[in-house]
Design a protein around this motif. Structure first.
Motif, PDB file in Angstrom:
ATOM      1  N   THR A 186       0.769  -0.934  -0.144  1.00 24.87           N
ATOM      2  CA  THR A 186       0.656   0.264  -0.154  1.00 24.87           C
ATOM      3  C   THR A 186       1.024   1.195   0.319  1.00 24.87           C
ATOM      4  OG1 THR A 186       0.326  -0.102   2.412  1.00 24.87           O
ATOM      5  CG2 THR A 186      -1.798  -1.496   1.434  1.00 24.87           C
ATOM      6  N   THR A 187       0.227   2.367   0.083  1.00 20.45           N
ATOM      7  CA  THR A 187       1.241   3.800   0.111  1.00 20.45           C
ATOM      8  C   THR A 187       1.735   3.905   1.242  1.00 20.45           C
ATOM      9  OG1 THR A 187      -0.980   5.153  -1.164  1.00 20.45           O
ATOM     10  CG2 THR A 187       0.676   6.599  -0.529  1.00 20.45           C
ATOM     11  N   LYS A 188       1.170   3.410   1.876  1.00 14.34           N
ATOM     12  CA  LYS A 188       1.171   3.411   4.071  1.00 14.34           C
ATOM     13  C   LYS A 188       2.640   2.694   3.511  1.00 14.34           C
ATOM     14  CE  LYS A 188      -1.410   6.940   5.871  1.00 14.34           C
ATOM     15  NZ  LYS A 188      -2.191   6.917   4.409  1.00 14.34           N
ATOM     16  N   GLU A 189       2.123   1.198   3.782  1.00 16.00           N
ATOM     17  CA  GLU A 189       4.312   0.567   3.155  1.00 16.00           C
ATOM     18  C   GLU A 189       4.450   0.735   2.624  1.00 16.00           C
ATOM     19  OE1 GLU A 189       0.541  -3.355   4.212  1.00 16.00           O
ATOM     20  OE2 GLU A 189       1.416  -3.230   1.966  1.00 16.00           O
ATOM     21  N   PHE A 190       4.713   1.342   1.152  1.00 11.37           N
ATOM     22  CA  PHE A 190       5.984   1.867   0.873  1.00 11.37           C
ATOM     23  C   PHE A 190       6.844   2.783   2.027  1.00 11.37           C
ATOM     24  CE2 PHE A 190       7.866   4.544  -2.269  1.00 11.37           C
ATOM     25  CZ  PHE A 190       8.413   3.087  -3.737  1.00 11.37           C
ATOM     26  N   ASP A 191       5.680   4.142   1.860  1.00 14.26           N
ATOM     27  CA  ASP A 191       7.184   4.899   2.382  1.00 14.26           C
ATOM     28  C   ASP A 191       7.497   4.731   3.712  1.00 14.26           C
ATOM     29  OD1 ASP A 191       5.212   6.674   0.518  1.00 14.26           O
ATOM     30  OD2 ASP A 191       3.497   7.699   2.147  1.00 14.26           O
ATOM     31  N   MET A 192       6.662   3.629   4.133  1.00 17.39           N
ATOM     32  CA  MET A 192       7.636   2.979   5.650  1.00 17.39           C
ATOM     33  C   MET A 192       8.519   2.404   4.942  1.00 17.39           C
ATOM     34  SD  MET A 192       6.522   0.871   9.180  1.00 17.39           S
ATOM     35  CE  MET A 192       6.373   2.435   9.629  1.00 17.39           C
ATOM     36  N   LEU A 193       9.185   1.458   3.992  1.00 13.28           N
ATOM     37  CA  LEU A 193      10.268   1.053   3.532  1.00 13.28           C
ATOM     38  C   LEU A 193      11.379   2.418   3.051  1.00 13.28           C
ATOM     39  CD1 LEU A 193       8.490  -1.633   1.687  1.00 13.28           C
ATOM     40  CD2 LEU A 193      10.041  -1.607   3.328  1.00 13.28           C
TER      41      LEU A 193
ATOM     42  N   SER B 290      -3.640   7.591  17.109  1.00 16.58           N
ATOM     43  CA  SER B 290      -2.860   6.442  18.265  1.00 16.58           C
ATOM     44  C   SER B 290      -1.687   6.053  17.214  1.00 16.58           C
ATOM     45  CB  SER B 290      -3.485   5.408  18.715  1.00 16.58           C
ATOM     46  OG  SER B 290      -2.425   4.256  18.838  1.00 16.58           O
ATOM     47  N   ASP B 291      -0.394   5.875  18.421  1.00 17.03           N
ATOM     48  CA  ASP B 291       0.698   5.340  17.266  1.00 17.03           C
ATOM     49  C   ASP B 291       0.537   3.895  17.786  1.00 17.03           C
ATOM     50  OD1 ASP B 291       0.831   4.571  19.452  1.00 17.03           O
ATOM     51  OD2 ASP B 291       3.274   5.937  20.480  1.00 17.03           O
ATOM     52  N   ARG B 292      -0.083   3.234  17.485  1.00 17.54           N
ATOM     53  CA  ARG B 292      -0.599   2.067  17.350  1.00 17.54           C
ATOM     54  C   ARG B 292      -0.399   1.780  15.529  1.00 17.54           C
ATOM     55  NH1 ARG B 292      -2.834  -1.872  20.767  1.00 17.54           N
ATOM     56  NH2 ARG B 292      -2.702  -3.183  19.191  1.00 17.54           N
ATOM     57  N   ALA B 293      -0.985   2.526  14.663  1.00 17.86           N
ATOM     58  CA  ALA B 293      -1.074   2.791  13.846  1.00 17.86           C
ATOM     59  C   ALA B 293       0.579   1.791  13.064  1.00 17.86           C
ATOM     60  CB  ALA B 293      -1.526   3.820  13.452  1.00 17.86           C
ATOM     61  N   VAL B 294       1.774   3.096  13.734  1.00 14.62           N
ATOM     62  CA  VAL B 294       2.547   2.642  13.219  1.00 14.62           C
ATOM     63  C   VAL B 294       2.890   0.803  12.779  1.00 14.62           C
ATOM     64  CG1 VAL B 294       5.020   2.971  13.310  1.00 14.62           C
ATOM     65  CG2 VAL B 294       3.474   4.720  14.122  1.00 14.62           C
ATOM     66  N   ASP B 295       2.883   0.673  14.821  1.00 13.44           N
ATOM     67  CA  ASP B 295       2.716  -0.626  15.520  1.00 13.44           C
ATOM     68  C   ASP B 295       2.205  -2.098  13.367  1.00 13.44           C
ATOM     69  OD1 ASP B 295       3.959  -0.534  17.390  1.00 13.44           O
ATOM     70  OD2 ASP B 295       2.195  -0.638  18.610  1.00 13.44           O
ATOM     71  N   ASP B 296       0.821  -1.485  12.585  1.00 16.36           N
ATOM     72  CA  ASP B 296       0.107  -1.803  12.804  1.00 16.36           C
ATOM     73  C   ASP B 296       0.977  -2.231  11.250  1.00 16.36           C
ATOM     74  OD1 ASP B 296      -2.433  -3.417  11.386  1.00 16.36           O
ATOM     75  OD2 ASP B 296      -1.979  -1.538  10.665  1.00 16.36           O
ATOM     76  N   LEU B 297       1.505  -1.264  11.116  1.00 18.75           N
ATOM     77  CA  LEU B 297       2.485  -0.818   9.794  1.00 18.75           C
ATOM     78  C   LEU B 297       3.428  -1.758   9.982  1.00 18.75           C
ATOM     79  CD1 LEU B 297       1.709   0.527   6.798  1.00 18.75           C
ATOM     80  CD2 LEU B 297       3.002   2.266   7.652  1.00 18.75           C
ATOM     81  N   VAL B 298       4.287  -1.837  10.350  1.00 15.23           N
ATOM     82  CA  VAL B 298       5.403  -2.941  10.644  1.00 15.23           C
ATOM     83  C   VAL B 298       5.412  -4.410  10.578  1.00 15.23           C
ATOM     84  CG1 VAL B 298       6.318  -3.466  11.729  1.00 15.23           C
ATOM     85  CG2 VAL B 298       7.177  -1.269  11.758  1.00 15.23           C
ATOM     86  N   LYS B 299       3.692  -4.299  11.400  1.00 14.19           N
ATOM     87  CA  LYS B 299       3.353  -6.118  10.978  1.00 14.19           C
ATOM     88  C   LYS B 299       3.132  -6.299   9.363  1.00 14.19           C
ATOM     89  CE  LYS B 299      -0.554  -8.649  12.864  1.00 14.19           C
ATOM     90  NZ  LYS B 299      -1.473  -8.558  13.737  1.00 14.19           N
ATOM     91  N   ARG B 300       2.333  -5.410   9.233  1.00 16.55           N
ATOM     92  CA  ARG B 300       2.203  -6.388   7.945  1.00 16.55           C
ATOM     93  C   ARG B 300       3.436  -5.774   6.947  1.00 16.55           C
ATOM     94  NH1 ARG B 300      -1.987  -0.777   7.245  1.00 16.55           N
ATOM     95  NH2 ARG B 300      -1.117  -1.344   5.092  1.00 16.55           N
ATOM     96  N   LEU B 301       4.267  -5.119   6.680  1.00 17.45           N
ATOM     97  CA  LEU B 301       5.572  -5.664   5.953  1.00 17.45           C
ATOM     98  C   LEU B 301       5.920  -6.335   6.105  1.00 17.45           C
ATOM     99  CD1 LEU B 301       6.596  -1.695   6.371  1.00 17.45           C
ATOM    100  CD2 LEU B 301       6.010  -2.763   4.134  1.00 17.45           C
ATOM    101  N   ARG B 302       5.515  -6.767   7.386  1.00 15.19           N
ATOM    102  CA  ARG B 302       6.857  -8.237   8.040  1.00 15.19           C
ATOM    103  C   ARG B 302       6.154  -9.519   7.742  1.00 15.19           C
ATOM    104  NH1 ARG B 302       7.609  -6.592  14.405  1.00 15.19           N
ATOM    105  NH2 ARG B 302      10.329  -5.716  14.422  1.00 15.19           N
TER     106      ARG B 302
END
Length: 230
Positions: A158-165, A193-205
């Motif tokens: 997704t867009t946000k997954e790309f941005d984090m990578l 919430s900053d839980r959104a960051v945890d979720d994004l990392v989980k999806r990338l892993r």
């Protein structure tokens, strides 16, 4: 041409109020009461943004969000009477960009719509200011095409997954705090919430098996590469 928003909401009062506020800001708004009707309408072309209720007759908003994400990266805002954190995380896992709990102020919703449109409009400018190709260890990224390759295999993100990578790949081994990642990816006016960051990392892993994104306990995350420490 004005930006087109699809609003899917079965509460007539909320539907009429939200539509009136959005139209006042110059947006073109198409409303439906059922997710099935909205999905059928979208087959002829995706809007510029979706606003989805969760509790709908028939197909719920989560399923519609999932279907949209399979074909488009268009911004999605979820509005729901469900305010449990697990519901918000589920919405983010399925690819929504924002989550607003009922009852809400129509002005707050309009502010979030404007913020999301602003971020998506700025993305092409941001990606053309640096080289298009980025390669770190087994990770390759084409920023112009928004493509990700892990161990020579293309991965849909997704867009946000790309941005984090991209953030991690540009500065491997640097630890980023959750608050910093929220600002860099969601913007400094993000309400969630900053839980959104945890979720994004989980999806990338999950998508990039073996991706060395490490948890920095009590702080945030980093992309750890052996032999790259200074």
């Amino acid at each position: 041409m004005n930006q087109q928003i699809y609003l899917v909401e079965d509460d007539a009062n909320i539907r009429d109020i939200v539509k009136a506020y959005l139209k006042k800001e110059g947006y073109e708004v198409t409303v439906t009461e059922r997710a099935e009707d909205a999905w059928e309408l979208a087959q002829s072309g995706q809007p510029n943004m979706w606003i989805l209720d969760i509790m709908l007759p028939g197909m719920d908003g989560y399923e519609l969000c999932k279907r949209i994400r399979q074909v488009s990266e268009v911004p999605i805002i979820i509005i729901s009477a469900k305010d449990e954190e697990v519901d918000k995380i589920l919405g983010l896992e399925l690819g929504s960009d924002d989550y607003l709990t009922k009852p809400f102020s129509p002005r707050e919703l309009v502010a979030r719509v404007k913020r999301l449109f602003k971020r998506t409009e700025l993305q092409p400018i941001m990606t053309t200011q640096s080289t298009d190709l980025l390669e770190v260890d087994h990770l390759k990224m084409d920023k112009a095409a928004r493509q990700v390759f892990w161990e020579e295999k293309e991965i849909d993100v997704t867009t946000k997954e790309f941005d984090m990578l991209e953030i991690f790949a540009k500065q491997p081994n640097r630890a980023f705090s959750r608050e910093e990642l929220l600002t860099l990816i969601w913007g400094d006016d993000y309400f969630g919430s900053d839980r959104a960051v945890d979720d994004l990392v989980k999806r990338l892993r999950k998508k990039l098996h073996g991706l060395p994104v490490e948890t920095v306990w009590g702080y945030g995350y980093r992309l750890h590469l052996q032999g790259e420490e200074e």
